[in-house]
Design a protein around this motif. Structure first.
Motif, PDB file in Angstrom:
ATOM      1  N   GLN A 113       0.750  -1.180  -0.073  1.00  0.00           N
ATOM      2  CA  GLN A 113      -0.183   0.318   0.131  1.00  0.00           C
ATOM      3  C   GLN A 113       0.875   1.133   0.191  1.00  0.00           C
ATOM      4  OE1 GLN A 113      -0.798  -2.769   1.872  1.00  0.00           O
ATOM      5  NE2 GLN A 113      -3.008  -2.921   1.866  1.00  0.00           N
ATOM      6  N   HIS A 114       1.889   1.179   0.850  1.00  0.00           N
ATOM      7  CA  HIS A 114       3.072   2.240   0.819  1.00  0.00           C
ATOM      8  C   HIS A 114       3.468   2.658  -0.693  1.00  0.00           C
ATOM      9  CE1 HIS A 114       4.078   1.532   5.055  1.00  0.00           C
ATOM     10  NE2 HIS A 114       3.193   2.637   5.031  1.00  0.00           N
ATOM     11  N   ARG A 172      -5.410  -6.503   6.505  1.00  0.00           N
ATOM     12  CA  ARG A 172      -6.016  -5.635   7.436  1.00  0.00           C
ATOM     13  C   ARG A 172      -6.053  -4.270   7.333  1.00  0.00           C
ATOM     14  NH1 ARG A 172      -2.443  -6.463  11.951  1.00  0.00           N
ATOM     15  NH2 ARG A 172      -3.239  -8.389  12.269  1.00  0.00           N
ATOM     16  N   THR A 173      -4.950  -3.836   6.630  1.00  0.00           N
ATOM     17  CA  THR A 173      -4.835  -2.731   6.210  1.00  0.00           C
ATOM     18  C   THR A 173      -5.783  -1.997   5.135  1.00  0.00           C
ATOM     19  OG1 THR A 173      -2.386  -2.467   6.584  1.00  0.00           O
ATOM     20  CG2 THR A 173      -3.125  -0.681   5.159  1.00  0.00           C
ATOM     21  N   HIS A 174      -5.945  -2.897   4.362  1.00  0.00           N
ATOM     22  CA  HIS A 174      -6.979  -2.786   3.336  1.00  0.00           C
ATOM     23  C   HIS A 174      -8.506  -2.695   3.708  1.00  0.00           C
ATOM     24  CE1 HIS A 174      -8.851  -3.113  -0.994  1.00  0.00           C
ATOM     25  NE2 HIS A 174      -9.668  -3.897  -0.314  1.00  0.00           N
ATOM     26  N   LEU A 230      -9.553  -2.371   6.614  1.00  0.00           N
ATOM     27  CA  LEU A 230      -9.878  -1.405   7.759  1.00  0.00           C
ATOM     28  C   LEU A 230      -9.757   0.067   7.366  1.00  0.00           C
ATOM     29  CD1 LEU A 230      -8.278  -3.186  10.997  1.00  0.00           C
ATOM     30  CD2 LEU A 230     -10.828  -3.089  10.257  1.00  0.00           C
ATOM     31  N   GLY A 231      -9.341   0.313   6.183  1.00  0.00           N
ATOM     32  CA  GLY A 231      -8.989   1.593   5.490  1.00  0.00           C
ATOM     33  C   GLY A 231      -8.071   2.435   6.277  1.00  0.00           C
ATOM     34  N   GLN A 232      -6.788   1.635   6.580  1.00  0.00           N
ATOM     35  CA  GLN A 232      -5.585   2.421   7.270  1.00  0.00           C
ATOM     36  C   GLN A 232      -4.654   2.619   6.447  1.00  0.00           C
ATOM     37  OE1 GLN A 232      -4.785  -0.735   9.888  1.00  0.00           O
ATOM     38  NE2 GLN A 232      -6.370  -0.262  11.375  1.00  0.00           N
ATOM     39  N   VAL A 233      -5.153   2.981   5.055  1.00  0.00           N
ATOM     40  CA  VAL A 233      -3.813   3.209   3.984  1.00  0.00           C
ATOM     41  C   VAL A 233      -3.927   4.954   4.249  1.00  0.00           C
ATOM     42  CG1 VAL A 233      -3.281   3.394   1.777  1.00  0.00           C
ATOM     43  CG2 VAL A 233      -4.488   1.497   2.567  1.00  0.00           C
ATOM     44  N   LYS A 234      -2.391   5.357   4.617  1.00  0.00           N
ATOM     45  CA  LYS A 234      -2.664   6.731   4.972  1.00  0.00           C
ATOM     46  C   LYS A 234      -1.171   7.421   4.009  1.00  0.00           C
ATOM     47  CE  LYS A 234      -4.942   6.565   8.482  1.00  0.00           C
ATOM     48  NZ  LYS A 234      -6.405   7.228   8.644  1.00  0.00           N
TER      49      LYS A 234
END
Length: 284
Positions: free
Chosen positions: A184-185, A209-211, A213-217
């Motif tokens: 994602q980074h 989990r990142t995908h 839970l919408g945690q892509v920053k």
């Protein structure tokens, strides 16, 4: 007789740093499916896609084009990772699988800024004794050819090739940038290079989990710089470090940045950065 000038064929040149690793045997597809981040089982014979190998913490060890020759033969075309070193690392996970990991030192990757003779999109083809991949995108046509003979080196064309990769969001990771970033980074969804649905693989839990839970920053951003930048150099805004340079080629810098980063006032190593749009069309 026509006196119209003929268009000269695009020059073929060696792609430095590119290796080929073959994975063969009855369990080749199952092994790759369990280790790599994209859905190998979904590939058809003669197809290819972007793929990669992650650490258990979901950091990218290697990013590559994965070709399925047939049900028992896969090729990894590695732009930056060494085939021998990667084979040694992967061998630890073979266990009792019927799998052979073979660095193909007899094969060479050559490039050309021109359309392939037969390959198209995600379909590979044989032409003139070589395997072709269509690596063209919105920036124009390109062809990668895997052949027994290496073409002549051309530093200017090789630099242009690498710059094309960066402009289209294909990270070229070296040295300290290995194992530094998650898919994602690196915005690898733009290349359709990983799957969150295919099942377990190293790092899959972190990626999924990142995908979900919408945690892509953070994600990739492209910049023009007034001078070449060191990879890994921090990017700052108003004196505060907010991002990092992942890979460079001449005045181009591909960086990992906050998704809400400002578009102006960005500096790295004392050099002002000018944002540029990432081009599309390289997904496979």
């Amino acid at each position: 007789m026509s006196h119209k000038p003929r268009t000269a064929p695009a020059q073929e040149f060696r792609l430095p740093g590119h290796d080929v690793l073959a994975i063969g045997g009855r369990d080749a597809v199952a092994f790759a499916q369990a280790q790599f981040m994209n859905d190998v089982a979904a590939l058809v014979d003669g197809g290819w896609h972007w793929n990669g190998w992650l650490t258990p913490k979901g950091r990218v060890i290697a990013l590559f084009a994965l070709l399925r020759q047939d049900a028992e033969t896969l090729w990894l075309v590695l732009p930056d990772a060494g085939a021998g070193e990667l084979a040694t690392q992967l061998q630890r996970f073979v266990f009792r699988s019927k799998v052979r990991l073979q660095p193909r030192d007899d094969l060479h990757a050559n490039g050309r800024f021109g359309a392939p003779a037969l390959a198209s999109g995600s379909t590979i083809a044989q032409a003139d004794g070589a395997f072709e991949l269509d690596l063209g995108a919105d920036g124009g046509p390109r062809c990668l050819r895997i052949a027994n003979a290496a073409a002549e080196a051309d530093a200017a064309l090789a630099s242009r090739w690498r710059g094309f990769d960066l402009q289209h969001g294909l990270p070229r990771l070296r040295d300290a940038q290995l194992e530094a970033w998650t898919p994602q980074h690196l915005s690898l969804d733009r290349l359709r290079a990983y799957s969150v649905k295919k099942g377990c693989y190293p790092g899959q839990e972190i990626v999924a989990r990142t995908h979900f839970l919408g945690q892509v920053k953070r994600g990739l951003a492209l910049f023009h710089a007034g001078a070449p930048l060191p990879e890994g150099r921090a990017i700052s805004a108003d004196g505060r470090d907010i991002g990092s340079v992942a890979c460079v080629e001449e005045d181009l810098a591909l960086a990992v940045m906050p998704l809400d980063a400002p578009a102006a006032g960005l500096v790295a190593a004392g050099i002002d950065l000018l944002p540029a749009p990432l081009l599309g069309g390289l997904a496979r």
